[in-house]
Design an enzyme around this catalytic site. Sequence first.
Site, PDB file in Angstrom:
ATOM      1  N   GLU A  43       0.775  -1.304  -0.006  1.00  0.00           N
ATOM      2  CA  GLU A  43       0.014  -0.013   0.068  1.00  0.00           C
ATOM      3  C   GLU A  43       0.827   1.255  -0.174  1.00  0.00           C
ATOM      4  O   GLU A  43       0.384   2.100  -0.509  1.00  0.00           O
ATOM      5  CB  GLU A  43      -0.939   0.074   1.151  1.00  0.00           C
ATOM      6  CG  GLU A  43      -2.130   0.911   0.948  1.00  0.00           C
ATOM      7  CD  GLU A  43      -3.296   0.738   2.135  1.00  0.00           C
ATOM      8  OE1 GLU A  43      -4.270   0.147   1.693  1.00  0.00           O
ATOM      9  OE2 GLU A  43      -3.010   1.167   3.226  1.00  0.00           O
ATOM     10  N   HIS A  45       7.053 -26.437   3.271  1.00  0.00           N
ATOM     11  CA  HIS A  45       6.284 -27.775   2.622  1.00  0.00           C
ATOM     12  C   HIS A  45       5.321 -27.057   1.424  1.00  0.00           C
ATOM     13  O   HIS A  45       4.282 -27.887   1.362  1.00  0.00           O
ATOM     14  CB  HIS A  45       5.789 -28.521   3.695  1.00  0.00           C
ATOM     15  CG  HIS A  45       6.678 -29.289   4.571  1.00  0.00           C
ATOM     16  ND1 HIS A  45       7.419 -30.434   4.237  1.00  0.00           N
ATOM     17  CD2 HIS A  45       7.392 -28.633   5.668  1.00  0.00           C
ATOM     18  CE1 HIS A  45       8.372 -30.531   5.132  1.00  0.00           C
ATOM     19  NE2 HIS A  45       8.441 -29.602   5.965  1.00  0.00           N
ATOM     20  N   LYS A  98     -13.774   0.708  -4.444  1.00  0.00           N
ATOM     21  CA  LYS A  98     -14.796   1.181  -3.322  1.00  0.00           C
ATOM     22  C   LYS A  98     -16.115   1.916  -3.932  1.00  0.00           C
ATOM     23  O   LYS A  98     -16.964   1.825  -3.365  1.00  0.00           O
ATOM     24  CB  LYS A  98     -14.162   1.970  -2.285  1.00  0.00           C
ATOM     25  CG  LYS A  98     -13.314   1.290  -1.107  1.00  0.00           C
ATOM     26  CD  LYS A  98     -12.946   2.517  -0.017  1.00  0.00           C
ATOM     27  CE  LYS A  98     -11.658   1.896   0.650  1.00  0.00           C
ATOM     28  NZ  LYS A  98     -11.030   3.037   1.494  1.00  0.00           N
TER      29      LYS A  98
END
Length: 529
Positions: free
Chosen positions: A341, A372, A498
């Site tokens: 950000e 893994h 948004k």
Amino acid sequence: MDKVLQKYNNDLKARPMAEMLSDPGRFDSFSCRLGGLLMDYSRVHIDEAAKTALLERVHTRGVLKARDRLFAGDAVNLTEKRPALHMLLRGNCVEQAQRPKDAERALQSVKDMLDVAGALHEGRLSGERPAAVTDIIHIGIGGSLLGTQLIHEALGSRAGSVPRLHFLGSVDAHAREALLPSLDPRTTIMVAASKSFTTGDTLLHARHVRDWLAQSLDDAEVARRLFAVTGADQKAVAFGIPAENVFYLPDWVGGRYSLWSAVSLSAAASMGPKAFKGLLAGAADMDRHFLEAEPADNMPILMGLIGVWHRNVCGFGSWAVFPYDSRLRLLHSHLQQVIMESNGKAVTTDGSPCDHATSPVVFGESGTEAQHSVFQALHQGTDVVPVNFVGVIRPSHGDTEAHSELLANMLAQATALACGRSSSETLEQMKSDGVSGAEDLLPHRVFHGNRPSEVLMLDELTPENLGRLLALYEHKVFVESALWDINAFDQWGVELGKQLAPEVQSGLAGEAVDLPGLSGLLGYIRARS
Ligand code: F6P
């Protein structure tokens, strides 16, 4: 980007990391320490000459001037015309004369928060009427959640002790519906953290939690269980949170830098005020170090230079962090926001397009789980991913066997990435293991090495060392932003989605909307809802 550095990189390709690491003096020359935090960057593929050339960029690209402007309270967040002074919450590194007008109010808010946190840590609400508190629901998203959740997991109350913390972030209601039936409203409080107090995810959860409390308690009892941390106190009060339960978050503290503020009320309640103050003190120690240490010994400067070396000189597009301590398992979530950000920008401070790459894509996982799952690609994939390993020397448990295995795994991975295993060694190994068809298998089993990593070692996971570590990453990001000439403190890129969401919601409800390419999918979802 930089022809001189590029030449160093090309020349270094002829010198394998394994050879550089065989120099017994390399660790001393390529590591630095602050308190109980060590940074070993000996597995970064640079030599003294390349390091010196990188350090010259600190002066030629104005990094020290940028740092001084940051601490002087200049409006370094140019597009929002604000300073970025989260450091002020944790120490005295900003001169009185350079402090914003509301500095005292912000500092007082942290003190008030710690008073409330102290009582909560003892399992009660502060004030005259006693009320037990067993559970805290922290509601927030992005910077209003990730740092708090990380420091709670790292330093907070352990299983079986109270207060228990619960986090609600995404607007997805599954988590809330699973949580509320397990809690007792008489012993639960809510902390809504939102700098803007307009974030849809947070407000929706907060309304539901407030209504859930109101089903069992009278208005006065509900009110004393509601807390907010925000820069928009009037909005929080209008929501129904008593003014005395609203803590102030100033606009010069960005969301992703707000874990040092009253936003961490719930985490401070869980770890206790003393530990939270230790965290602040550790971060302040890193602030002083960033301000005072010579560039060649300055951890954030070195780390930022290494970031730019990897991103712009070597061309590596991603970066990963692997804490080998389960208490730090959320480190990558917090750092994803702090790094991406802040530095995910494509224009320089004057608005012209960057002619260089900026933030890498960040990911991580706790070790040894990562070994893994993702390490195959790190060792043998086509893309080189610079790695940060984070380890703790002295654990808080007594299982020395498990701990030495954990640390051995971390150092083995760092060594394998750096040194690899050559064709001849691999062939020899396969033959001695009696592997049939060894020649055919060889290309699949070779490790080419020369894959860089930094190792961060904490003596112990104390609040102070965690504060140093988190502040180190914040300042590394700032150093990179200065080298890239970008604004690390705005985040306009989160706005468009948004803004479109309400119209999409109308589309989901069946209204005609003008959203290119969405009508087919909206119709499909509606038909199946
Ligand atoms: O959407 C991004 C963002 O603005 C972050 O920067 C911030 O941390 C988060 O949303 C939450 O915002 P607020 O604290 O205002 O609810």
